[in-house]
Enzyme design. Sequence first.
Site, short mmCIF file in Angstrom:
data_model
loop_
_atom_site.label_atom_id
_atom_site.label_comp_id
_atom_site.label_asym_id
_atom_site.label_seq_id
_atom_site.Cartn_x
_atom_site.Cartn_y
_atom_site.Cartn_z
CB SER A 20 -50.25 60.32 105.93
OG SER A 20 -50.30 61.46 105.11
CG ASP A 61 -42.09 61.34 103.85
OD1 ASP A 61 -42.35 62.39 103.21
OD2 ASP A 61 -42.90 60.83 104.64
CG HIS A 75 -45.94 60.15 102.75
ND1 HIS A 75 -45.63 60.62 104.01
CD2 HIS A 75 -47.30 60.26 102.64
CE1 HIS A 75 -46.74 60.99 104.63
NE2 HIS A 75 -47.76 60.78 103.83
#
Length: 679
Positions: free
Chosen positions: A257, A581, A634
Amino acid sequence: MSFLRRRKGSDPPKKSEPSDEIPTDKIEPEDDDDKEKKRRRPDEEKKKAKWSCVDTCCWFIGLICSTWWLLLFIYNAMPASFPQYVTEAITGPMPDPPGVKLHKEGLSAKHPVVFVPGIVTGGLELWEGHQCADGLFRKRLWGGSFGEIYKRPLCWVEHLSLDNETGLDPSGIRVRPVTGLVAADYFAPGYFVWAVLIANLARIGYEEKTMYMAAYDWRLAFQNTEVRDQTLSRIKSNIELMVTTNNGKKVVVIPHSMGVLYFLHFMKWVEAPAPMGGGGGPNWCAQHIKAIMNIGGPFLGVPKAISGLFSSEAKDVAVARAIAPGVLDNDLFGIQTLKHVMRMTRTWDSTMSMIPKGGDTIWGGLDWSPEEGYECIYKKQKNNHSQVEAATEMEKVGSRPSRAKYGRIISFGKDVAETHSSEIERIEFRDAVKGNYMAHSNVSCGDVWTEYNEMGWGGITAVADYKVYTAGSVLDLLHFVAPRMMQRGDAHFSYGVADNLDDPKYEHYKYWSNPLETKLPNAPDMEIYSMYGVGIPTERSYVYKVSSSTECFIPFQIDTSAEGGNEDSCLQGGVYSVNGDETVPVLSAGFMCAKGWRGKTRFNPSGIPTYIREYDHAPPANFLEGRGTQSGAHVDIMGNFALIEDILRVAAGATGEDLGGDQVHSDIFKWSEKINLKL
């Protein structure tokens, strides 16, 4: 006494025989107590027979507690493999975890691994605080059980907020990142982040000395993590130590991320000369890094960051607001929920790192976008069999093109979102007079700092009258509604496309986390992977409205009444979705490895090999599987067996070619070709 004799069955005395009746004047009168007892007895019997609400509640609570303890006993008594037995009975044999599978193949630990967590997933603990935080020394304020949110919410907000002017610690408060693997193995009890990957690495021989969690305070601007905590220097030293103590074997770096952007910044910092950089020299990355395996990387930002900074909401918050209107805006228990969330998150400079980069060139304009024509009509097929490569296939079953104009990241009204730009009348907002306060009253909004109370209705109306904002104009929008926040952000981040990367201005750290304004290091033997999930609707643009609330409330809201007309529409609840995602659209996660860095380009002058590894999302077949082993979401993707296997193979010495090169399920290459970017 005659009354007592009658109760015993004895006859009353008779003085004459003429009549069977007993003269009333001869019967002893009952006393008042006796009468009261006779009157009460039926009522008491009736009360005893009645089941009260208290009795019901007690029995219900007792039943719940008994059931809870019984289930807890069964859970602790049953074999640890019982859930697996049940799952296998439903779905068939479960595959071995990747670590077990690869250990059987003979793979073992080779390259040290470095984890770089993303935003919010790393724990933060208190080292110094105000009086309201007494007893919380070295207790987690972020991560863990989050118990302090419920006990003292305003104190919690105060201690997790940074200074509005400096972006560093407020006076008298020190909150610092948790260190070690425990910093981000679990976000909360039972909710894994890195734990599953760490466990599988351990199966092939890894241990703590060959794994390093590069924990940092994810609230801070990237350069400020070095200014305050010397975090970048610590990462540099730890990587150098791991390479030295592992016979010169280079590290495999695994960012997730926002950690992807943080490590991009690190690679420029470590080679840049001191004092701005780490002084490692132009070959440091080539000498110390084998591969960078980016998971769910928002390389080019996320539209979700815009809605978060603009109105402190995203799709999930907007839905909650629609279900319970006013709850998040009201002064609930003394807390104006979203206002305090905005007050806190607008002090986190890191959130500005994820504002979309590249402007209209990358994200599209008023009447075009790279994803134009994307179809949102899907047929979902669930299949969780271990032999199926893509457990959930999202097959298009219609040919209706999307009406979504994704380039319009914010539109005020559904009609504005869909109308051709030539038919939209817009009024310039940049020079509008803001005014002093949102409402003319004696209410003070200064205790909750969001900058909206300084706009005035003139400023709010001007924002709405401009009607539509693209990735280029949305930066001006944020400067208009939150000038002090963006002033801090402008000192640390940039969102454009470089014309000439050799311009000396790009040596400044504000450009280092933007892949469109910086060069990759000179490391032709290093590899870069972009690994992310696909097949989940992901926020791409928004339909907004002006809030009807007054006084101290956020004046803009996602218009949840804006719908596309059917369940397969790209517009649901005021949010246009695209493939991704659930957090990062495919365009942001994949473009750089698909085109921007592919081969020798001005952004990748040494030709570092790049690979795209997409993982088609498949939800768990049943609740016993938890978050699933084939998820593309995610965070849940961190437990995806296919992704973990790819990482383990590279850590054990494999290359991208050994993995089979690119693995693509989306239209990322097609969309990338639509972007006219000088390479």
